[in-house]
Design a protein around this motif. Structure first.
Motif, PDB file in Angstrom:
ATOM      1  N   THR A 198       0.894  -1.187  -0.068  1.00 27.22           N
ATOM      2  CA  THR A 198       0.017  -0.092   0.032  1.00 27.22           C
ATOM      3  C   THR A 198       0.965   1.286   0.065  1.00 27.22           C
ATOM      4  O   THR A 198       1.673   1.425   0.985  1.00 27.22           O
ATOM      5  CB  THR A 198      -0.978   0.042   1.245  1.00 27.22           C
ATOM      6  OG1 THR A 198      -1.572  -1.259   1.364  1.00 27.22           O
ATOM      7  CG2 THR A 198      -1.800   1.258   1.142  1.00 27.22           C
ATOM      8  N   ARG A 199       0.637   2.212  -1.007  1.00 28.49           N
ATOM      9  CA  ARG A 199       1.408   3.195  -1.041  1.00 28.49           C
ATOM     10  C   ARG A 199       0.470   4.573  -1.107  1.00 28.49           C
ATOM     11  O   ARG A 199      -0.669   4.495  -1.704  1.00 28.49           O
ATOM     12  CB  ARG A 199       2.254   3.395  -2.324  1.00 28.49           C
ATOM     13  CG  ARG A 199       3.264   2.329  -2.470  1.00 28.49           C
ATOM     14  CD  ARG A 199       4.125   2.606  -3.874  1.00 28.49           C
ATOM     15  NE  ARG A 199       5.223   1.658  -3.857  1.00 28.49           N
ATOM     16  CZ  ARG A 199       5.419   0.699  -4.571  1.00 28.49           C
ATOM     17  NH1 ARG A 199       4.354   0.564  -5.629  1.00 28.49           N
ATOM     18  NH2 ARG A 199       6.425  -0.160  -4.710  1.00 28.49           N
ATOM     19  N   ALA A 200       0.563   5.267   0.166  1.00 29.43           N
ATOM     20  CA  ALA A 200      -0.362   6.483   0.167  1.00 29.43           C
ATOM     21  C   ALA A 200       0.312   7.762   0.262  1.00 29.43           C
ATOM     22  O   ALA A 200       1.422   7.761   0.903  1.00 29.43           O
ATOM     23  CB  ALA A 200      -1.087   6.474   1.397  1.00 29.43           C
ATOM     24  N   SER A 201      -0.201   8.784  -0.395  1.00 28.22           N
ATOM     25  CA  SER A 201       0.517  10.033  -0.554  1.00 28.22           C
ATOM     26  C   SER A 201      -0.798  11.152  -0.713  1.00 28.22           C
ATOM     27  O   SER A 201      -1.306  11.060  -1.898  1.00 28.22           O
ATOM     28  CB  SER A 201       1.408  10.127  -1.443  1.00 28.22           C
ATOM     29  OG  SER A 201       1.998  11.589  -1.835  1.00 28.22           O
ATOM     30  N   SER A 252      -4.231  10.281  -2.652  1.00 29.50           N
ATOM     31  CA  SER A 252      -4.191   9.097  -3.505  1.00 29.50           C
ATOM     32  C   SER A 252      -3.699   7.903  -2.520  1.00 29.50           C
ATOM     33  O   SER A 252      -2.980   8.054  -1.747  1.00 29.50           O
ATOM     34  CB  SER A 252      -3.244   9.389  -4.570  1.00 29.50           C
ATOM     35  OG  SER A 252      -1.964   9.588  -4.273  1.00 29.50           O
ATOM     36  N   ARG A 253      -4.333   6.736  -2.694  1.00 27.17           N
ATOM     37  CA  ARG A 253      -3.907   5.480  -2.234  1.00 27.17           C
ATOM     38  C   ARG A 253      -3.620   4.518  -3.276  1.00 27.17           C
ATOM     39  O   ARG A 253      -4.753   4.079  -3.856  1.00 27.17           O
ATOM     40  CB  ARG A 253      -4.843   5.349  -1.146  1.00 27.17           C
ATOM     41  CG  ARG A 253      -4.468   3.870  -0.216  1.00 27.17           C
ATOM     42  CD  ARG A 253      -5.423   3.676   0.805  1.00 27.17           C
ATOM     43  NE  ARG A 253      -5.342   2.409   1.425  1.00 27.17           N
ATOM     44  CZ  ARG A 253      -6.152   1.805   2.143  1.00 27.17           C
ATOM     45  NH1 ARG A 253      -6.953   2.480   2.321  1.00 27.17           N
ATOM     46  NH2 ARG A 253      -5.936   0.455   2.764  1.00 27.17           N
ATOM     47  N   ILE A 254      -2.711   3.776  -3.425  1.00 24.91           N
ATOM     48  CA  ILE A 254      -2.390   2.697  -4.243  1.00 24.91           C
ATOM     49  C   ILE A 254      -2.310   1.337  -3.600  1.00 24.91           C
ATOM     50  O   ILE A 254      -1.278   1.378  -2.760  1.00 24.91           O
ATOM     51  CB  ILE A 254      -1.402   3.081  -5.496  1.00 24.91           C
ATOM     52  CG1 ILE A 254      -1.798   4.289  -6.304  1.00 24.91           C
ATOM     53  CG2 ILE A 254      -1.264   1.987  -6.318  1.00 24.91           C
ATOM     54  CD1 ILE A 254      -0.816   4.862  -6.896  1.00 24.91           C
ATOM     55  N   VAL A 255      -2.757   0.426  -3.990  1.00 23.80           N
ATOM     56  CA  VAL A 255      -2.720  -0.796  -3.200  1.00 23.80           C
ATOM     57  C   VAL A 255      -2.215  -1.694  -4.750  1.00 23.80           C
ATOM     58  O   VAL A 255      -2.822  -1.898  -5.376  1.00 23.80           O
ATOM     59  CB  VAL A 255      -3.986  -1.506  -2.576  1.00 23.80           C
ATOM     60  CG1 VAL A 255      -3.495  -3.004  -2.226  1.00 23.80           C
ATOM     61  CG2 VAL A 255      -4.276  -0.800  -1.506  1.00 23.80           C
ATOM     62  N   SER A 256      -1.045  -2.436  -4.612  1.00 23.28           N
ATOM     63  CA  SER A 256      -0.366  -3.293  -5.487  1.00 23.28           C
ATOM     64  C   SER A 256      -0.017  -4.662  -5.114  1.00 23.28           C
ATOM     65  O   SER A 256       0.126  -4.669  -3.922  1.00 23.28           O
ATOM     66  CB  SER A 256       0.633  -2.545  -6.313  1.00 23.28           C
ATOM     67  OG  SER A 256       1.686  -2.244  -5.428  1.00 23.28           O
TER      68      SER A 256
END
Length: 74
Positions: free
Chosen positions: A42-45, A48-52
């Motif tokens: 999980t990358r959050a900034s 925005s939040r992206i789960v890969s």
């Protein structure tokens, strides 16, 4: 290992070979999932939040986990 549903002799030997026989190797399930490559990244900034999915993982252990899950649901 073979007492778990979905794990036979071949899959149990494969899991034991990949994980080892030390029960204290992973302190919790999150460490095991990270090692197997099944835990998401999980990358959050800001907003925005992206789960890969993980691409670097133990492929043999991930394949054994996949077959165990497939055998458990069928």
């Amino acid at each position: 290992m073979t007492s778990v549903p979905g794990i036979g002799t071949v899959l149990g030997a494969r899991l034991l070979g990949e994980l080892g026989d030390d029960p204290a190797r992973f302190s919790d399930i999150a460490g095991l999932r990270g090692f197997a490559g099944t835990a998401p990244i999980t990358r959050a900034s800001g907003k925005s939040r992206i789960v890969s999915a993980r691409h670097i993982r133990n492929d043999r252990l991930a394949d054994a986990c996949h077959w165990r899950a497939f055998a458990a649901i069928t």
